[in-house]
Design an enzyme around this catalytic site. Structure first.
Site, PDB file in Angstrom:
ATOM      1  N   THR A  88       0.861  -1.184   0.000  1.00  0.00           N
ATOM      2  CA  THR A  88       0.000   0.000   0.000  1.00  0.00           C
ATOM      3  C   THR A  88       0.893   1.228   0.000  1.00  0.00           C
ATOM      4  OG1 THR A  88      -1.776  -1.149   1.197  1.00  0.00           O
ATOM      5  CG2 THR A  88      -1.788   1.258   1.270  1.00  0.00           C
ATOM      6  N   LYS A 125      -7.374   1.509  -2.547  1.00  0.00           N
ATOM      7  CA  LYS A 125      -6.939   0.983  -1.250  1.00  0.00           C
ATOM      8  C   LYS A 125      -6.947   2.080  -0.186  1.00  0.00           C
ATOM      9  CE  LYS A 125      -5.325  -1.758   1.922  1.00  0.00           C
ATOM     10  NZ  LYS A 125      -4.093  -2.544   1.828  1.00  0.00           N
TER      11      LYS A 125
END
Length: 304
Positions: free
Chosen positions: A99, A175
């Site tokens: 991420t 995300k």
């Protein structure tokens, strides 16, 4: 390809280990590397082949999956000494499950393809290690359609929901939105539990009581009971990682000139909890932040 692709995995943290083990169980040949060598042994014991660098993993693999802790780690693994780029070639694909910032993901993808021909998919995941082991992850992917198609078989063994949401960087943006929802909900669940316990109702019954209603969710059914039982060992994730992601969400809010006070407040609660020394604690344990302040309970009797 007429043979099954060789798969590489870079980064064997909680998520990476679970994902690599899942791929091995599904019959993939998996080459692995991790910065801390002690994390490699359990995966090798399950059938993986240890390599001594990200470059060596890439040399031996057609599709390389990467799941590391932050943007700097992604850049180092991709472009550092003995990084992926050293052995990259046209026809190979890198799937980044880390991420990181969407703009950085686009930058790295362009850099890798322009210098080596290797393609890049940003594909962060949600669901945690248990979902990884069961092959039921949610994966949000950014990249070119042909590249997404090329990795469908690998992703089918890891995920129940693999969505191509847009161009490179779109997976990372999705995300961040996911983490905004999750991080805010962790705080909301802790506050809901605190309210339930302070009221004197049977707090453990709340998920059953609310099941099927508008307040129901997977987090109510899975996260809330762990909070209520104060069951946080072993950790399923680390608070420092969720805070990292929440800070990135906060940065995007400010970049876009938005006012989102609920998310902003959740960021501050995670920041406060980490500041108390809980970097490596399970994020569900943020309820302890409220335990410290909880007023004496007023019992509400059950109807007879």
């Amino acid at each position: 390809m007429t043979r099954q692709p060789q798969v590489g995995f870079i980064g064997l943290g909680l998520m990476g280990t679970a994902m690599a083990l899942r791929l091995l169980e599904k019959g993939w040949a998996v080459n692995v590397w991790n910065l801390e060598a002690e994390r490699i042994e359990p995966v090798v014991a399950a059938g993986a082949v240890a390599k001594d660098s990200p470059a060596a993993v890439t040399q031996a693999s057609d599709v390389v999956l990467m799941c590391v802790s932050h943007t700097d780690a992604v850049e180092q693994c991709a472009f550092g000494k003995n990084g992926v780029a050293k052995a990259a070639a046209s026809g190979k694909i890198l799937i980044d499950h880390s991420t990181i910032d969407p703009a950085k993901s686009r930058e790295f993808a362009t850099r890798l393809r322009s210098t080596t021909g290797m393609r890049w998919i940003d594909a962060p995941v949600s669901g945690g290690p248990l979902a990884a082991r069961q092959g039921t992850l949610t994966v949000m992917a950014g990249g070119e359609a042909a590249d997404i198609t090329a990795v469908t078989a690998v992703m089918a063994d890891l995920s129940a929901n693999f969505t191509h949401i847009g161009a490179t960087g779109a997976g990372q943006m999705a995300k961040l939105i996911n983490q905004a929802i999750v991080g805010t909900t962790y705080v909301m669940m802790a506050e809901a539990l605190t309210l339930a316990e302070a009221s004197g109702i049977d707090a453990a019954m709340l998920p059953q009581c609310l099941a099927g209603g508008n307040a129901d969710s997977s987090l109510l059914q899975q996260l809330y009971p762990r909070m209520q039982a104060r069951s946080f060992e072993p950790p399923l994730a680390y608070t420092r990682q969720l805070l990292k992601d929440m800070k990135a969400v906060q940065s995007k809010i400010r970049e876009f000139g938005l006012e989102l006070p609920v998310i902003e407040r959740a960021v501050e609660q995670h920041r406060a909890y980490v500041a108390q020394g809980h970097e490596m604690a399970d994020p569900a344990s943020i309820v302890r932040l409220y335990d410290q302040k909880q007023a004496p309970t007023t019992k509400i009797g059950r109807m007879k």
